[in-house]
Design a protein around this motif. Structure first.
Motif, PDB file in Angstrom:
ATOM      1  N   ARG A   1       0.835  -1.214   0.000  1.00 51.61           N
ATOM      2  CA  ARG A   1       0.000   0.000   0.000  1.00 51.61           C
ATOM      3  C   ARG A   1       0.867   1.262   0.000  1.00 51.61           C
ATOM      4  O   ARG A   1       0.561   2.238  -0.676  1.00 51.61           O
ATOM      5  N   HIS A   2       1.984   1.217   0.747  1.00 52.05           N
ATOM      6  CA  HIS A   2       2.860   2.397   0.771  1.00 52.05           C
ATOM      7  C   HIS A   2       3.424   2.693  -0.612  1.00 52.05           C
ATOM      8  O   HIS A   2       3.475   3.840  -1.041  1.00 52.05           O
ATOM      9  N   SER A   3       3.883   1.640  -1.285  1.00 53.15           N
ATOM     10  CA  SER A   3       4.490   1.869  -2.609  1.00 53.15           C
ATOM     11  C   SER A   3       3.449   2.417  -3.584  1.00 53.15           C
ATOM     12  O   SER A   3       3.758   3.285  -4.399  1.00 53.15           O
ATOM     13  N   THR A   4       2.222   1.915  -3.462  1.00 58.55           N
ATOM     14  CA  THR A   4       1.152   2.457  -4.320  1.00 58.55           C
ATOM     15  C   THR A   4       0.933   3.934  -3.985  1.00 58.55           C
ATOM     16  O   THR A   4       0.755   4.771  -4.876  1.00 58.55           O
ATOM     17  N   MET A   5       0.953   4.242  -2.687  1.00 54.34           N
ATOM     18  CA  MET A   5       0.732   5.630  -2.239  1.00 54.34           C
ATOM     19  C   MET A   5       1.849   6.546  -2.754  1.00 54.34           C
ATOM     20  O   MET A   5       1.581   7.636  -3.269  1.00 54.34           O
ATOM     21  N   PHE A   6       3.105   6.103  -2.634  1.00 52.99           N
ATOM     22  CA  PHE A   6       4.218   6.936  -3.110  1.00 52.99           C
ATOM     23  C   PHE A   6       4.139   7.116  -4.636  1.00 52.99           C
ATOM     24  O   PHE A   6       4.412   8.193  -5.164  1.00 52.99           O
ATOM     25  N   ALA A   7       3.754   6.047  -5.320  1.00 52.29           N
ATOM     26  CA  ALA A   7       3.647   6.125  -6.784  1.00 52.29           C
ATOM     27  C   ALA A   7       2.579   7.142  -7.174  1.00 52.29           C
ATOM     28  O   ALA A   7       2.772   7.987  -8.054  1.00 52.29           O
ATOM     29  N   ARG A   8       1.448   7.059  -6.489  1.00 51.13           N
ATOM     30  CA  ARG A   8       0.341   7.969  -6.763  1.00 51.13           C
ATOM     31  C   ARG A   8       0.747   9.409  -6.445  1.00 51.13           C
ATOM     32  O   ARG A   8       0.389  10.346  -7.144  1.00 51.13           O
ATOM     33  N   PHE A   9       1.517   9.562  -5.375  1.00 52.66           N
ATOM     34  CA  PHE A   9       1.965  10.895  -4.980  1.00 52.66           C
ATOM     35  C   PHE A   9       2.862  11.504  -6.073  1.00 52.66           C
ATOM     36  O   PHE A   9       2.667  12.646  -6.482  1.00 52.66           O
ATOM     37  N   VAL A  10       3.828  10.719  -6.532  1.00 54.00           N
ATOM     38  CA  VAL A  10       4.734  11.243  -7.565  1.00 54.00           C
ATOM     39  C   VAL A  10       3.933  11.591  -8.823  1.00 54.00           C
ATOM     40  O   VAL A  10       4.110  12.654  -9.421  1.00 54.00           O
TER      41      VAL A  10
END
Ligand SMILES: [Fe+2]
Ligand SMILES: [Fe+2]
Length: 298
Positions: A116-125
């Motif tokens: 979930r974190h990696s998805t969140m960081f990806a979405r943020f970028v």
């Protein structure tokens, strides 16, 4: 029949309960369509790699915010790189262990958190419109080796360096109103969930150290120093400087020589370095790498 739980199982059991009670779904808990107000920061200025240098003095206030945005996109995309490696390492542990243990069940839960974190960081970028810079190509290639050459307390210790350095940087921005609300929310979610991972990994380091032979200790000390050096050097990809019209090589050399940037790394690593030193993982033959990384002052 219920089994009596030993120390390792007790910790995993407690962390599993805490994970069930408190977790976030960035898809639902973050308003990704909220505007990104002009003039709000992405990174605190004194944490920018060029802060205080002659190159920083040349940037306009808008360019400084823009550089902060690109540096944060670099950090977040490297966060994905670290988390993907960590997920592989945890999966290896699951592959080799008894799935009926709380320890393995917690490892699976941590993988779900990191997913979930990696998805969140990806979405943020993606939301910032900056590039997902990730690590430089050589680190990206070397990272592939880690699941094969890494084991033991150095592996968990290296994970802690990545997690705790990020944690300290993220904590500082959480309550600062000058920072973009989206950045603060992403950081708050990450900090809250990482606290459990830190407990898990710290206990693995302590348990693993008790089992090491003298020869293994040397290898473990070298491994953690090398991985930690690669980790902190990767946070800022030199290509970020192009976004504000600076030459990547010149700006990166300026950043590496910048006492403010060196101090930021030392400060971000202060808490975890104290723990690693106490555990005995910091020592020969890794010392020059620790100093070069700025995690330890010379
Ligand atoms: Fe994470
Ligand atoms: Fe984590």
């Amino acid at each position: 029949m219920t089994r009596a739980l030993d120390g390792r199982e007790k910790t995993a059991d407690r962390l599993l309960k805490s994970s069930a009670n408190k977790f976030y779904d960035p898809e639902v808990d973050i308003d990704w369509s909220a505007p990104l107000p002009d003039g709000s920061l992405y990174q605190l200025e004194h944490r920018c790699s060029l802060y205080g240098t002659h190159l920083w003095d040349r940037l306009t206030p808008e360019q400084r915010i823009e550089l902060g945005k690109h540096e944060l996109a670099s950090i977040a995309s490297n966060g994905i790189f670290f988390e993907v490696l960590l997920m592989q390492l945890l999966l290896k542990e699951v592959y080799n262990s008894d799935p009926t243990t709380r320890h393995v069940q917690y490892a699976l839960t941590e993988i779900a958190d990191e997913c979930r974190h990696s998805t969140m960081f990806a979405r943020f970028v993606e939301r910032t419109g900056a590039e997902a810079y990730g690590p430089v190509p050589i680190v990206h290639r070397l990272g592939k080796l880690l699941p094969f050459i890494g084991y033991g307390p150095a592996l968990y210790g290296s994970i802690l360096v990545a997690e705790e350095v990020l944690d300290r940087l993220q904590r500082e921005t959480m309550a600062d109103e000058r920072v973009q609300p989206l950045v603060r929310m992403v950081n708050r979610i990450h900090v809250l969930e990482e606290a459990r991972h830190v407990t898990f990994a710290r206990e693995e380091v302590t348990r693993g150290m008790a089992k090491l032979s003298k020869t293994e200790l040397y290898y473990q000390r070298w491994l953690i120093a090398a991985v930690s050096f690669g980790t902190v050097r990767s946070l800022i990809n030199p290509r970020v400087y192009k976004a504000v019209g600076l030459r990547p090589r010149e700006a990166w050399e300026t950043a590496l020589a910048n006492p403010h940037f060196q101090e930021t790394i030392r400060w971000a690593g202060e808490r975890i370095m104290g723990f690693l030193q106490e555990s005995g993982l910091v020592g020969a033959p890794g010392m020059s790498l620790w100093h070069k990384s700025f995690l330890l002052a010379k």
